[in-house]
Design a protein around this motif. Sequence first.
Motif, PDB file in Angstrom:
ATOM      1  N   SER A   1      53.607  87.201  60.410  1.00 40.06           N
ATOM      2  CA  SER A   1      54.793  86.373  60.648  1.00 40.06           C
ATOM      3  C   SER A   1      55.975  87.299  60.910  1.00 40.06           C
ATOM      4  CB  SER A   1      55.050  85.485  59.432  1.00 40.06           C
ATOM      5  OG  SER A   1      56.158  84.654  59.666  1.00 40.06           O
ATOM      6  N   ILE A   2      56.715  87.036  61.996  1.00 42.22           N
ATOM      7  CA  ILE A   2      57.823  87.898  62.384  1.00 42.22           C
ATOM      8  C   ILE A   2      59.113  87.337  61.763  1.00 42.22           C
ATOM      9  CG2 ILE A   2      59.010  88.972  64.329  1.00 42.22           C
ATOM     10  CD1 ILE A   2      55.979  89.598  64.055  1.00 42.22           C
ATOM     11  N   ASP A   3      59.614  88.050  60.764  1.00 38.61           N
ATOM     12  CA  ASP A   3      60.795  87.570  60.035  1.00 38.61           C
ATOM     13  C   ASP A   3      62.008  87.439  60.953  1.00 38.61           C
ATOM     14  OD1 ASP A   3      59.294  87.488  57.737  1.00 38.61           O
ATOM     15  OD2 ASP A   3      59.872  89.511  57.090  1.00 38.61           O
ATOM     16  N   GLY A   4      62.148  88.380  61.871  1.00 37.44           N
ATOM     17  CA  GLY A   4      63.303  88.330  62.775  1.00 37.44           C
ATOM     18  C   GLY A   4      63.318  87.074  63.619  1.00 37.44           C
ATOM     19  N   PHE A   5      62.139  86.638  64.034  1.00 38.15           N
ATOM     20  CA  PHE A   5      62.073  85.410  64.825  1.00 38.15           C
ATOM     21  C   PHE A   5      62.436  84.205  63.969  1.00 38.15           C
ATOM     22  CE2 PHE A   5      59.795  81.625  66.286  1.00 38.15           C
ATOM     23  CZ  PHE A   5      60.284  81.526  67.583  1.00 38.15           C
ATOM     24  N   ASP A   6      61.987  84.184  62.711  1.00 31.52           N
ATOM     25  CA  ASP A   6      62.346  83.062  61.828  1.00 31.52           C
ATOM     26  C   ASP A   6      63.862  82.940  61.708  1.00 31.52           C
ATOM     27  OD1 ASP A   6      59.706  82.452  61.388  1.00 31.52           O
ATOM     28  OD2 ASP A   6      59.549  83.554  59.497  1.00 31.52           O
ATOM     29  N   GLN A   7      64.506  84.077  61.509  1.00 30.66           N
ATOM     30  CA  GLN A   7      65.974  84.070  61.374  1.00 30.66           C
ATOM     31  C   GLN A   7      66.636  83.595  62.679  1.00 30.66           C
ATOM     32  OE1 GLN A   7      67.498  87.837  60.116  1.00 30.66           O
ATOM     33  NE2 GLN A   7      69.646  87.163  60.087  1.00 30.66           N
ATOM     34  N   TYR A   8      66.070  84.061  63.810  1.00 33.98           N
ATOM     35  CA  TYR A   8      66.603  83.668  65.117  1.00 33.98           C
ATOM     36  C   TYR A   8      66.400  82.167  65.353  1.00 33.98           C
ATOM     37  CZ  TYR A   8      66.190  82.755  70.160  1.00 33.98           C
ATOM     38  OH  TYR A   8      66.291  82.210  71.413  1.00 33.98           O
ATOM     39  N   PHE A   9      65.197  81.689  65.128  1.00 38.43           N
ATOM     40  CA  PHE A   9      64.873  80.318  65.530  1.00 38.43           C
ATOM     41  C   PHE A   9      65.551  79.284  64.630  1.00 38.43           C
ATOM     42  CE2 PHE A   9      62.009  76.585  65.945  1.00 38.43           C
ATOM     43  CZ  PHE A   9      62.125  76.411  67.317  1.00 38.43           C
ATOM     44  N   THR A  10      65.635  79.596  63.342  1.00 29.39           N
ATOM     45  CA  THR A  10      66.247  78.613  62.426  1.00 29.39           C
ATOM     46  C   THR A  10      67.756  78.513  62.629  1.00 29.39           C
ATOM     47  OG1 THR A  10      66.336  80.336  60.715  1.00 29.39           O
ATOM     48  CG2 THR A  10      64.445  78.826  60.668  1.00 29.39           C
ATOM     49  N   THR A  11      68.321  79.432  63.376  1.00 24.24           N
ATOM     50  CA  THR A  11      69.772  79.358  63.655  1.00 24.24           C
ATOM     51  C   THR A  11      70.057  78.756  65.030  1.00 24.24           C
ATOM     52  OG1 THR A  11      69.725  81.622  64.514  1.00 24.24           O
ATOM     53  CG2 THR A  11      70.286  81.330  62.163  1.00 24.24           C
ATOM     54  N   ARG A  12      68.998  78.361  65.747  1.00 22.91           N
ATOM     55  CA  ARG A  12      69.222  77.733  67.053  1.00 22.91           C
ATOM     56  C   ARG A  12      69.778  76.315  66.849  1.00 22.91           C
ATOM     57  NH1 ARG A  12      70.275  81.381  69.990  1.00 22.91           N
ATOM     58  NH2 ARG A  12      70.547  82.300  67.910  1.00 22.91           N
ATOM     59  N   SER A  13      70.708  75.968  67.750  1.00 19.36           N
ATOM     60  CA  SER A  13      71.291  74.624  67.709  1.00 19.36           C
ATOM     61  C   SER A  13      71.552  74.161  69.138  1.00 19.36           C
ATOM     62  CB  SER A  13      72.601  74.632  66.907  1.00 19.36           C
ATOM     63  OG  SER A  13      73.600  75.401  67.585  1.00 19.36           O
ATOM     64  N   LEU A  14      71.978  72.936  69.264  1.00 20.47           N
ATOM     65  CA  LEU A  14      72.238  72.389  70.596  1.00 20.47           C
ATOM     66  C   LEU A  14      73.383  73.132  71.286  1.00 20.47           C
ATOM     67  CD1 LEU A  14      71.960  68.577  69.757  1.00 20.47           C
ATOM     68  CD2 LEU A  14      70.323  69.954  71.051  1.00 20.47           C
ATOM     69  N   GLU A  15      74.286  73.703  70.492  1.00 22.07           N
ATOM     70  CA  GLU A  15      75.424  74.390  71.071  1.00 22.07           C
ATOM     71  C   GLU A  15      75.084  75.798  71.543  1.00 22.07           C
ATOM     72  OE1 GLU A  15      75.556  72.745  68.193  1.00 22.07           O
ATOM     73  OE2 GLU A  15      76.689  71.013  68.949  1.00 22.07           O
ATOM     74  N   ASN A  16      74.285  76.522  70.737  1.00 21.95           N
ATOM     75  CA  ASN A  16      74.037  77.946  71.080  1.00 21.95           C
ATOM     76  C   ASN A  16      72.721  78.174  71.826  1.00 21.95           C
ATOM     77  OD1 ASN A  16      72.017  77.781  69.166  1.00 21.95           O
ATOM     78  ND2 ASN A  16      73.136  78.971  67.589  1.00 21.95           N
ATOM     79  N   ASN A  17      72.049  77.104  72.228  1.00 19.71           N
ATOM     80  CA  ASN A  17      70.756  77.322  72.899  1.00 19.71           C
ATOM     81  C   ASN A  17      70.642  76.446  74.147  1.00 19.71           C
ATOM     82  OD1 ASN A  17      68.291  78.661  73.098  1.00 19.71           O
ATOM     83  ND2 ASN A  17      67.184  77.081  71.953  1.00 19.71           N
ATOM     84  N   ARG A  18      71.692  76.450  74.939  1.00 25.94           N
ATOM     85  CA  ARG A  18      71.684  75.624  76.140  1.00 25.94           C
ATOM     86  C   ARG A  18      70.783  76.207  77.237  1.00 25.94           C
ATOM     87  NH1 ARG A  18      75.431  71.684  75.937  1.00 25.94           N
ATOM     88  NH2 ARG A  18      77.084  71.887  74.387  1.00 25.94           N
ATOM     89  N   ARG A  19      70.414  77.481  77.125  1.00 28.09           N
ATOM     90  CA  ARG A  19      69.552  78.082  78.156  1.00 28.09           C
ATOM     91  C   ARG A  19      68.144  77.473  78.158  1.00 28.09           C
ATOM     92  NH1 ARG A  19      68.575  84.176  75.602  1.00 28.09           N
ATOM     93  NH2 ARG A  19      67.745  83.503  73.579  1.00 28.09           N
ATOM     94  N   ASN A  20      67.727  76.898  77.019  1.00 34.23           N
ATOM     95  CA  ASN A  20      66.408  76.250  76.925  1.00 34.23           C
ATOM     96  C   ASN A  20      66.578  74.789  77.300  1.00 34.23           C
ATOM     97  OD1 ASN A  20      63.972  75.103  76.248  1.00 34.23           O
ATOM     98  ND2 ASN A  20      63.810  76.122  74.249  1.00 34.23           N
ATOM     99  N   ILE A  21      66.145  74.444  78.511  1.00 36.74           N
ATOM    100  CA  ILE A  21      66.380  73.093  79.012  1.00 36.74           C
ATOM    101  C   ILE A  21      65.562  72.043  78.274  1.00 36.74           C
ATOM    102  CG2 ILE A  21      67.028  73.951  81.293  1.00 36.74           C
ATOM    103  CD1 ILE A  21      64.209  73.157  82.245  1.00 36.74           C
ATOM    104  N   TRP A  22      64.546  72.484  77.528  1.00 40.15           N
ATOM    105  CA  TRP A  22      63.705  71.522  76.776  1.00 40.15           C
ATOM    106  C   TRP A  22      64.109  71.447  75.299  1.00 40.15           C
ATOM    107  CZ3 TRP A  22      61.187  75.200  80.005  1.00 40.15           C
ATOM    108  CH2 TRP A  22      60.702  74.671  81.220  1.00 40.15           C
ATOM    109  N   PHE A  23      65.169  72.181  74.934  1.00 38.54           N
ATOM    110  CA  PHE A  23      65.507  72.261  73.516  1.00 38.54           C
ATOM    111  C   PHE A  23      66.022  70.932  72.976  1.00 38.54           C
ATOM    112  CE2 PHE A  23      67.940  73.757  69.775  1.00 38.54           C
ATOM    113  CZ  PHE A  23      66.931  74.487  69.164  1.00 38.54           C
TER     114      PHE A  23
END
Length: 854
Positions: A300-322
């Motif tokens: 399990s990649i801890d850095g990815f967990d920290q990255y992904f759990t902080t994603r929100s509708l405001e800071n992740n507009r580049r992902n069109i499926w988010f």
Amino acid sequence: KNGNQKGDITLGGLFPVHSRGPAGVPCGEIKKEKGIHRMEAMLYALDQINSDPDLLPNITLGARILDTCSRDTYALEQSLTFVQALIQKDNSDVRCSNGEPPIIPKPERVVGVIGASASSVSIMVANVLRLFAIPQISYASTAPELSDNNRYDFFSRVVPPDSFQAQAMVDIVKAMGWNYVSTLASEGNYGESGVDAFIQISREAGGLCIAQTIKIPREPRPGEFDKIIKRLMETSNARGVIIFANEDDIKRVLEAAKKANLTGHFLFVGSDSWGAKNSPILNLEDVAEGAVTILPKRASIDGFDQYFTTRSLENNRRNIWFAEFWEDDFKCKLTRPGIRGNSGLRKCTGEERISRDSAYEQEGKVQFVIDAVYAMAYALHSMHIDLCPGSMGICDKMDPVDGRMLLSYIRAVNFNGSAGTGVMFNENGDAPGRYDIFQYQLSNTTNSGYKIIGQWTNHLRLNAEDMQWSGGDKLVPDSVCSFPCESGERKRMVKGVPCCWHCELCDGYQYLLDEFNCDTCPFDMRPTPNRTSCRPTPIIKLEWSSPWAIIPVFLAVLGILATSGVIITFIRFNDTPIVRASGRELSYVLLTGIFLIYLITFLMIAEPSTVVCAFRRLFLGLGMSISYSAMLTKTNRIYRIFEQGKKSVTPPKFISPSSQLIITFILISVQLLGVFIWFGVVPPHTTVDFDELRPPNPEYARGILKCDMSDLSLIGCLSYSMVLMVTCTVYAIKSRGVPETFNEAKPIGFTMYTTCIIWLAFVPIFFGTSQSTEKMFIQTTTLTVSMSLSATVSLGMLYIPKVYVIIFHPEQNVQKRKRSFKAVVQAATVSTHLSQKSSDKQNGETKVEPDRSK
């Protein structure tokens, strides 16, 4: 729809963001873990690379991410956008309204593709990308056929192919010393292809045989699993069972084994479908005890967990499926223009947080997505260093990027991945297999469950001391068709089954030449006790301490002492009437022969050598020929005297002592002549006879050191003496009418009769023991005892009575009156007539004393 992120170099991405749609619809529901998690892992990796000043400095990586919708045909259509920039279009006929040529924006060029997920999708896409020399790195496709570097030469992957799992299982089986196992597979692609790979690899590796290959039907009938267990027990020696099956089939196999009361018999080796799961073995722990299972090594990649759990509708507009993911993850509805809200769902606030307001567990392939992006980045970095030394950005040599050259850099990468393990590719573009190996263990002292007992990374590392089997036993159970043969046993292979054989002992005088063949030892050797080689056969001879030697030596010593006593007595009383009347000259010759007969016993028992063999030949027949020559001369003289007396009163010729000696020595010389001719033709020598003592059991085999005298040559050596003996006997019979006091006619007769009986008994004993294991000892003893007895008879009949009179009755050892030859013959003739008339009267009743002075 596609997700774009601008950059100096653009990478393509293929992810199953949505599941396969129903008939007529390409895409279905969103896939949160296998779609969004993996896609975000690529974006996370790009962020990490772009922020790393040491990796591709002053070069930004961008992305064009496509949704495969878990369908190979749809993915193929989508992936054509990757190659648009490489397709030359003819725009010569296109003109603007003002007559100027149109300005057509150049499509963004994709230098490499990350993906796809499913093997079927990767296969379809790879066939297109290779035509345009676009390298592809997959993070989840494990189909073995993608290892074909001829068909999929631009395809690489950071996950091991399924064939590596089969290789790992083969290595586990061989490490435990098993060579005879059965395979069990659920019907379908996973189970059947896994077993096929296992069988193929085991066949190539050699030393492993498949007892049975059993398939579990998709829809098993009642009692199907009981039949499977029964079939497995047909080859009960194959206790190891390789199982590629789904969880339900695994559970039902264990239940059937328990029902058949075979708990602890089968030794299961399970694939990653079993892994470290508890559901297949629930309430069947005792049957599953000792099962060895395999699971791809994940982190399990801890850095990815920290990255992904902080994603929100405001800071992740580049992902069109988010936004779609957000709605599905939080079970809410976003208000979007033109889309009517679902009254059954609450409205999303945008303040929800992943992991806090929804369940979150990192998807298992995230690690491999990050590694795939980094592999592409490291390859571009190495390519930039080589092609653009000193340049801070992309130079002309990398614009555009040459796909075939980039592929060679991809295949050469070697770095520590996100989980700290090395990332590299073999010549087929496959990453090294990394598996954890578990064993299910039951214990009263520690927590029961799956315990890691080793790893497999292209080769096996198994901690045998950590393994534990049924009942806590540390010794690895056997799963072999045939156990190793004992020492001195050869293998006789069972036709068609190279792991099965029968053991056959190398019998008789054979030893184990190699694993499969016995060979006979040389004639002078015998096999070692373990029959792995040959050893020299011990050489024996007749020892002085042997019972076969003691008796003949004892008789010979007594005979020599007696003979010596007679000779000394005769010498001491040489001029007395009894000694003179016995014929002194021939008596000494005869006693010498008797002495030599006794002496030959010592030569026959002595250790054979060239000298001993020569003396054996010389003296064996000499003593007897001397004795019987002297006796023959005596009986012949007596016979001629009385036969001549019947015709005239003139004495016959050659009856003087000197004449008698000459005749005797002439007879003896014939024996000597024969022996010396034998010496010339075949010089005496020793030989070792290995055939005489070669019984069925080689432990009792012996070589016999002996002289080169065969049974026939030995009899031949004595044959002349036998002729003399028979001739002497004939004359003794003819002279039976001579008065008993006339010399030794009658004692010689009795001597010869007894001697003939002794030698007639000798022949059957000598030749009748030719098949005995102690032939040499029996024959030597028989010969020496027979010779000693014949010498003793001669000594006892002819000389012991005379010695007795000489010593104990000297008054009888006096000179009687002399009578003429004529008177002696007349008296003998009268005696002969009387004996013919009255057969009941004893022969030689008339007492006469020959005149020895004539």
